[in-house]
Design a protein around this motif. Sequence first.
Motif, PDB file in Angstrom:
ATOM      1  N   ARG A   1       0.666  -1.190   0.033  1.00 37.86           N
ATOM      2  CA  ARG A   1       0.094   0.373   0.172  1.00 37.86           C
ATOM      3  C   ARG A   1       0.490   1.159  -0.014  1.00 37.86           C
ATOM      4  NH1 ARG A   1      -2.983  -0.879   5.431  1.00 37.86           N
ATOM      5  NH2 ARG A   1      -0.461  -1.540   5.632  1.00 37.86           N
ATOM      6  N   PHE A   2       2.000   1.795   0.110  1.00 42.27           N
ATOM      7  CA  PHE A   2       3.241   2.581   0.338  1.00 42.27           C
ATOM      8  C   PHE A   2       4.326   2.015  -0.881  1.00 42.27           C
ATOM      9  CE2 PHE A   2       2.152   0.550   4.878  1.00 42.27           C
ATOM     10  CZ  PHE A   2       0.895   1.632   5.051  1.00 42.27           C
ATOM     11  N   GLY A   3       3.866   2.971  -1.321  1.00 40.37           N
ATOM     12  CA  GLY A   3       5.269   3.838  -2.391  1.00 40.37           C
ATOM     13  C   GLY A   3       5.639   2.540  -2.965  1.00 40.37           C
ATOM     14  N   GLY A   4       4.758   1.214  -3.690  1.00 41.18           N
ATOM     15  CA  GLY A   4       4.719   0.477  -4.615  1.00 41.18           C
ATOM     16  C   GLY A   4       5.686  -0.392  -3.849  1.00 41.18           C
ATOM     17  N   GLY A   5       5.084  -0.724  -2.046  1.00 38.46           N
ATOM     18  CA  GLY A   5       5.650  -1.501  -1.437  1.00 38.46           C
ATOM     19  C   GLY A   5       7.265  -2.058  -1.617  1.00 38.46           C
TER      20      GLY A   5
ATOM     21  N   PRO B 272      11.719 -16.206 -18.196  1.00 35.62           N
ATOM     22  CA  PRO B 272      10.977 -16.184 -16.768  1.00 35.62           C
ATOM     23  C   PRO B 272      10.206 -15.047 -16.197  1.00 35.62           C
ATOM     24  CG  PRO B 272      12.729 -14.879 -17.161  1.00 35.62           C
ATOM     25  CD  PRO B 272      12.534 -15.679 -18.756  1.00 35.62           C
ATOM     26  N   ALA B 273       9.191 -16.301 -15.190  1.00 35.23           N
ATOM     27  CA  ALA B 273       8.669 -15.161 -14.505  1.00 35.23           C
ATOM     28  C   ALA B 273       9.024 -14.653 -12.928  1.00 35.23           C
ATOM     29  CB  ALA B 273       7.989 -16.250 -13.643  1.00 35.23           C
ATOM     30  N   ARG B 274       8.870 -13.822 -12.223  1.00 31.15           N
ATOM     31  CA  ARG B 274       9.842 -12.917 -10.786  1.00 31.15           C
ATOM     32  C   ARG B 274       8.421 -12.773 -10.148  1.00 31.15           C
ATOM     33  NH1 ARG B 274      14.467 -11.526 -12.633  1.00 31.15           N
ATOM     34  NH2 ARG B 274      15.018 -11.569 -15.477  1.00 31.15           N
ATOM     35  N   PHE B 275       9.720 -12.401  -8.917  1.00 28.31           N
ATOM     36  CA  PHE B 275       8.754 -12.069  -7.808  1.00 28.31           C
ATOM     37  C   PHE B 275       7.259 -11.142  -8.332  1.00 28.31           C
ATOM     38  CE2 PHE B 275       7.992  -8.929  -4.152  1.00 28.31           C
ATOM     39  CZ  PHE B 275       7.549  -9.699  -3.471  1.00 28.31           C
ATOM     40  N   ASP B 276       6.653 -11.502  -7.769  1.00 27.70           N
ATOM     41  CA  ASP B 276       5.019 -10.753  -7.595  1.00 27.70           C
ATOM     42  C   ASP B 276       4.535 -10.452  -9.108  1.00 27.70           C
ATOM     43  OD1 ASP B 276       3.628  -8.534  -5.669  1.00 27.70           O
ATOM     44  OD2 ASP B 276       3.917  -6.547  -6.555  1.00 27.70           O
TER      45      ASP B 276
END
Lengths: 135, 135, 135, 135
Positions: free
Chosen positions: B39-43, D66-70
């Motif tokens: 929720r904050f600045g891109g996390g 490749p898949a990355r975090f998030d």
Amino acid sequence: VTFYTELKVRFSETDAQGVAHHASYLDWLEIARIDYLARFGGGYPALREQGVDATTLEAYVKYLLPARFDDPLRISARCGEVRGARFRFDYVIERDGERIAEGWTTHACVDSKTLRPTRVPDWLVTAIKDAESAG
Amino acid sequence: VTFYTELKVRFSETDAQGVAHHASYLDWLEIARIDYLARFGGGYPALREQGVDATTLEAYVKYLLPARFDDPLRISARCGEVRGARFRFDYVIERDGERIAEGWTTHACVDSKTLRPTRVPDWLVTAIKDAESAG
Amino acid sequence: VTFYTELKVRFSETDAQGVAHHASYLDWLEIARIDYLARFGGGYPALREQGVDATTLEAYVKYLLPARFDDPLRISARCGEVRGARFRFDYVIERDGERIAEGWTTHACVDSKTLRPTRVPDWLVTAIKDAESAG
Amino acid sequence: VTFYTELKVRFSETDAQGVAHHASYLDWLEIARIDYLARFGGGYPALREQGVDATTLEAYVKYLLPARFDDPLRISARCGEVRGARFRFDYVIERDGERIAEGWTTHACVDSKTLRPTRVPDWLVTAIKDAESAG
């Protein structure tokens, strides 16, 4: 002489069917692959330090019999093809001499930074060919 | 107003006891923590791009009732302390309003390259304090 | 003489920080716990066959230094308390003699079918006490 | 209209290459498969309560990017064949409309207790055929 590595099914690898979860097998194949390479010039950790990494292009597993918690498994691995940046491993998973799964994976060597394909290092190609032809 | 995130127990997270494996809970707490920060600045992804990473110093989970495959879980998260490089999260995991687990984790911000402790960025400290005091 | 078990950090246990993911440690503690019990009367598999299972009530880990891919780890385990249905394990994780993590877990014996608490079997209590007092 | 399910790459699913570990993809295909079945008569949990379970016979994944975090992923699933005890799923994994992986799995329905093959229940065969022909 086929190379093999041994491990026991971890409790954390089982699922609510009471058997090893089917995704765990890919971890086991990876362990066998890394153990296979560990015999040659420092193995996978050394490759990574030299700026060469390996990515997985394909993975296939055929599940023949369930594996259960604490089962002792023997994973045989052969590296059958090395061409340019690509190589392929074939595996058999056995428990007490009985084949419970088999599979194969294909891989590409890549530059660690750019992730672009790069040839499998010559010394590794030679080492693998020598190892496999001795089999 | 406490922040929460929701998920369902995956089949791959269960074990041969027929319930969610106890290590899966740490993955869930991490998901709640990352959602909290999102929720904050891109996390967390933004933090990492800015060269700041967070490491886990401690983790504690108290398991009250088993979670089963497909159970819908609500994970509440609060960030109770932010001091220097360190911060702490407290969690409650509920299923249909019933508390099934609780836990906490402590963390340190580190420089992504050197992995040395670095202060939690001011904008994040402020954002967290505002969010928690609004609770 | 403290009991210990040894393993290497698997590649699948690492995360995008380049170190072992913090949830993997709970799997390692479980492996040490199961190895610990394996010395006594068939260990955990035997317990399960006798209709007695063990659930985890609490888990705590303190992370001191990161563990990396292929790191050889030694996990020492002690079973310090056995009372009624409950027991507790304490762990130290070392790499090349350096402590990189420590932790503890508490557990309860339960009836496999009803999942209700049941006393730790006498033979196991005695075996553990003998083993620990010999330490 | 192809069925799909959506998820985000978890941090715990990444590895030291900085991308999602290749075994995680099998978990994602399973999630898509279970979501697919959830539309019909209670889905996989209902099947299990009726004494019918499903085992995985084969799994294949082709990794394209490749898949990355998030990363937000969309997993499309089709059930293309249902014959006797067996059925097959085909999958495509996309990120922002770009195909990053594809795969297929084959399965067999088994009796939960005996683990012997049993026909896919008629109501499920019919429901799947209706769903796929509407596509």
